[in-house]
Design a protein around this motif. Structure first.
Motif, mmCIF file in Angstrom:
data_model
loop_
_atom_site.group_PDB
_atom_site.id
_atom_site.type_symbol
_atom_site.label_atom_id
_atom_site.label_comp_id
_atom_site.label_asym_id
_atom_site.label_seq_id
_atom_site.Cartn_x
_atom_site.Cartn_y
_atom_site.Cartn_z
ATOM 1 N N VAL A 1 44.942 -3.306 3.671
ATOM 2 C CA VAL A 1 45.918 -2.266 3.359
ATOM 3 C C VAL A 1 45.771 -1.860 1.902
ATOM 4 O O VAL A 1 45.309 -2.639 1.078
ATOM 5 C CB VAL A 1 47.363 -2.751 3.593
ATOM 6 C CG1 VAL A 1 47.647 -2.888 5.052
ATOM 7 C CG2 VAL A 1 47.621 -4.044 2.879
ATOM 8 N N ALA B 1 52.092 -3.557 11.635
ATOM 9 C CA ALA B 1 51.590 -2.383 12.343
ATOM 10 C C ALA B 1 52.175 -2.307 13.753
ATOM 11 O O ALA B 1 52.495 -1.222 14.236
ATOM 12 C CB ALA B 1 50.075 -2.422 12.399
ATOM 13 N N LEU C 1 46.513 4.108 7.095
ATOM 14 C CA LEU C 1 46.081 2.731 7.311
ATOM 15 C C LEU C 1 44.770 2.661 8.088
ATOM 16 O O LEU C 1 43.874 1.897 7.744
ATOM 17 C CB LEU C 1 47.186 1.979 8.068
ATOM 18 C CG LEU C 1 46.921 0.528 8.452
ATOM 19 C CD1 LEU C 1 46.802 -0.319 7.221
ATOM 20 C CD2 LEU C 1 48.032 -0.003 9.333
ATOM 21 N N THR C 2 44.657 3.454 9.148
ATOM 22 C CA THR C 2 43.575 3.227 10.091
ATOM 23 C C THR C 2 42.571 4.363 10.163
ATOM 24 O O THR C 2 41.479 4.161 10.674
ATOM 25 C CB THR C 2 44.129 3.049 11.507
ATOM 26 O OG1 THR C 2 44.636 4.301 11.950
ATOM 27 C CG2 THR C 2 45.228 2.040 11.555
ATOM 28 N N PHE D 1 49.589 2.695 0.664
ATOM 29 C CA PHE D 1 50.163 2.543 1.993
ATOM 30 C C PHE D 1 51.395 1.663 1.959
ATOM 31 O O PHE D 1 52.437 2.003 2.531
ATOM 32 C CB PHE D 1 49.117 1.948 2.940
ATOM 33 C CG PHE D 1 49.687 1.519 4.250
ATOM 34 C CD1 PHE D 1 50.003 2.449 5.221
ATOM 35 C CD2 PHE D 1 49.928 0.188 4.511
ATOM 36 C CE1 PHE D 1 50.540 2.059 6.424
ATOM 37 C CE2 PHE D 1 50.471 -0.213 5.715
ATOM 38 C CZ PHE D 1 50.773 0.727 6.667
#
Ligand code: SF4
Ligand code: SF4
Lengths: 193, 398
Positions: free
Chosen positions: B169, B107, B150-151, B173
């Motif tokens: 994850v 990331a 992802l977030t 993704f």
């Protein structure tokens, strides 16, 4: 100066190369999403407008413990409680000033009862500040609006849990078939349902 | 009518560049004394975006100060988050599990690519190459979409946690990101076709804003600014954190330290980041994503909170008081953010909040070299110099 360099300078080869690239781009698929007409569905776990979940009997799940207000970095959650019948704690007011919110999601993580959640609603601009001062009723209404659309239980399918199994099960994601992955254009141009 | 000698007053003109100038990338104000087109004196003024992050950090627990770091360098918020979490982890003496380390490395490299792409686009736009801006933003959009996957947020991610990461994850993704790494080197080639040999680009960047290696070290520059001058210093390589010691990558270096060299450095860095991401995906180990040996620091799972009294008490104490197991003392921890060395300095007095939180932000240090770069150069080159030092004022003013 070599002949090559003269030709390069006179005919502006490097500029022509760049121009040909931009010309070729003319025939590529466009990547612009026409926003109000086409909307991409937010990905699962999107952190949007807050909502208060409902108990089966219709009232909010929230018990007024105040953990969400304690962890909130911008201190924009206000909870007022009083003592009801049987010494029960009654949540009189539960307010989130979403204009000051950072959308960090810490309140969702802190709540032990999954009472405050974040929805995928992201279009809520307004002309007045009052409208964006979320009272308990508005937050419950957000939940109705959201759960009606999703028609699924919220946790598990939408909000990714903080903790997966510590034992390291086989279910954890690893790289599989890349050929199935969507190209960005496809993700990007996906129209909303 | 002939001008009489001695009657004409000659004086430098003082102009303000910024704080709303579009080419100053935020709210930087430069006070320029110019003689014709030549800059005689340049004084940067910072502080327009001061929000008191350091002071705010002292009033929040270690857990809830995390989202503040998103707002430092807001175009690579993931790197700031990782830096903060790493610093707190080092303070408490815990370590994230392997899988979390790989995810974090992945990331942070994504955020490096997105930060450098934004730099490339805006720098080129300032100098006059509009097309690169549009092309670079297309790829940046892809990264931001991956961040959302992802977030749950595109820019202010708040994804790492003390002792691990927030969520695991997904397969979707991973394969999308892998696809991105397949495509990305081709895109870099495209940008290079557009500007790398372009004569206008070369004229605007070659031999502009030269910083020698010695000067770079003396001014305290870090990151691509330092490596562009040929100094081999990269915290990822020489003081590895997270999973950087388990992946292979090179540290690109410049030669003469001009704007062009720094441009080359950052382009190479993007390719290296791409390489790191690929390796991280391929090597991603199985296992927990939150440190299991730090129950006093990480929020217990919700299922346990509702059933187990002890977990419930721990949950309450952790949120209201913060992690009260902090050792007394002070520590400094730094990471290699896209802009340079981002350091966190904590003084802890054993409570759940830091007694003092100090940030060492690369942008602030880099802004200080602007007078040296600009004095004696043309006004047009001031723009190129602001672009090349790649500052973000959110981090500079904190
Ligand atoms: S998302 Fe963050 S800032 Fe917003 S209410 Fe929740 S804890 Fe507070
Ligand atoms: S929303 Fe959750 S954390 Fe906040 S007061 Fe209600 S029950 Fe407690």
């Amino acid at each position: 100066m070599g002949v090559k360099k003269i030709i390069k300078t006179v005919f502006m080869l490097e500029i022509l190369k760049g121009m040909s690239l931009t010309f070729r781009a003319l025939f590529r698929r466009p990547v612009t999403r026409q926003y109000p007409k086409h909307k991409r569905e937010p990905f699962a776990g999107f952190r949007g407008l807050h909502a208060l979940t409902r108990r089966p009997d219709g009232d909010a799940v929230c018990v007024g413990c105040g953990l969400c207000a304690a962890i909130c970095p911008s201190q924009c959650i206000k909870i007022y409680t009083s003592e009801g019948a049987d010494h029960k704690k009654v949540v009189d007011r539960y307010e989130i000033e979403v204009l000051r919110c950072l959308y960090c999601g810490l309140c969702v993580e802190a709540c032990p009862f999954k009472a405050v959640v974040m929805t995928d609603i992201y279009e809520y601009s307004s002309f007045t500040r009052q409208e964006l001062y979320m009272t308990k009723d508005k937050l419950l209404a957000n939940w109705d609006r959201f759960s009606e659309k999703r028609k699924k239980t919220y946790f598990g399918s939408f909000w990714k849990p903080l903790f997966t199994d510590f034992s390291g099960s086989d279910k954890q994601a690893k790289l599989q078939d890349v050929s199935k992955a969507k190209k960005h254009e496809d993700i990007y141009l996906e129209a909303g349902k | 009518m002939p001008i009489q000698k001695g009657k004409l007053r000659k004086k430098e003109l003082t102009i303000n560049m910024g704080p709303q100038h579009p080419a100053t990338h935020g709210v930087l104000r430069l006070e320029l004394d110019i003689d014709g087109e030549t800059v005689v004196k340049c004084t940067p003024h910072v502080g327009y975006l001061h929000r008191g992050t350091e002071k705010l950090g002292e009033n929040r627990t270690y857990l809830s100060a995390l989202p503040l770091t998103d707002r430092l360098d807001y175009i690579s918020s993931m790197a700031n988050n990782v830096g903060y979490c790493l610093a707190v982890e080092r303070l408490f003496g815990i370590e994230a599990p392997e899988r979390a380390k790989f995810i974090r490395t992945m990331a942070s490299e994504m955020s490096r690519i997105s930060s450098h792409l934004l730099w490339l686009g805006t720098h080129a736009l300032d100098i006059g190459a509009m097309t690169v801006f549009l092309y670079a933003f297309k790829e940046r959009e892809w990264i931001l979409d991956l961040f959302e996957m992802l977030t749950g947020a595109r820019l202010t991610v708040t994804y790492p946690r003390i002792g691990g990461v927030k969520a695991d994850v997904s397969e979707e993704f991973l394969s999308s990101l892998y696809k991105f790494t397949d495509e990305f080197p081709k895109r870099i080639e495209e940008y290079e076709t557009l500007i790398d040999q372009n004569r206008i680009w070369l004229q605007r960047t070659k031999n502009i804003g030269i910083i020698s290696a010695e000067e770079a070290v003396n001014w305290g520059l870090t990151g691509p600014m330092l490596r562009g001058s040929g100094v081999d210093y990269d915290l990822r390589k020489y003081c590895p954190y997270d999973a950087y010691d388990q992946v292979e990558f090179d540290v690109p270096l410049g030669k003469c330290g001009d704007t062009y060299d720094r441009y080359r450095c950052r382009m190479e860095e993007m390719l290296q980041s791409n390489r790191i991401i690929r390796q991280c995906i391929e090597k991603l180990p199985q296992g927990p994503i939150m440190s299991p040996d730090a129950p006093k620091l990480t929020l217990p799972p919700k299922e346990r909170v509702q059933k187990d009294m002890e977990a419930m008490i721990q949950h309450f104490v952790l949120i209201t008081k913060g992690p009260i197991t902090a050792p007394d003392g002070e520590m400094y921890s730094a990471i290699e953010a896209p802009k340079g060395e981002l350091g966190f300095y904590f003084i802890s007095d054993g409570t759940g909040r830091p007694y003092r939180m100090r940030l060492r932000s690369p942008s602030f240090v880099h802004a200080s070299i602007l007078p040296k770069l600009c004095e004696g150069s043309l006004v047009a080159d001031v723009i190129a110099n602001i672009g090349t030092i790649d500052i973000v004022l959110g981090e500079c003013d904190r």
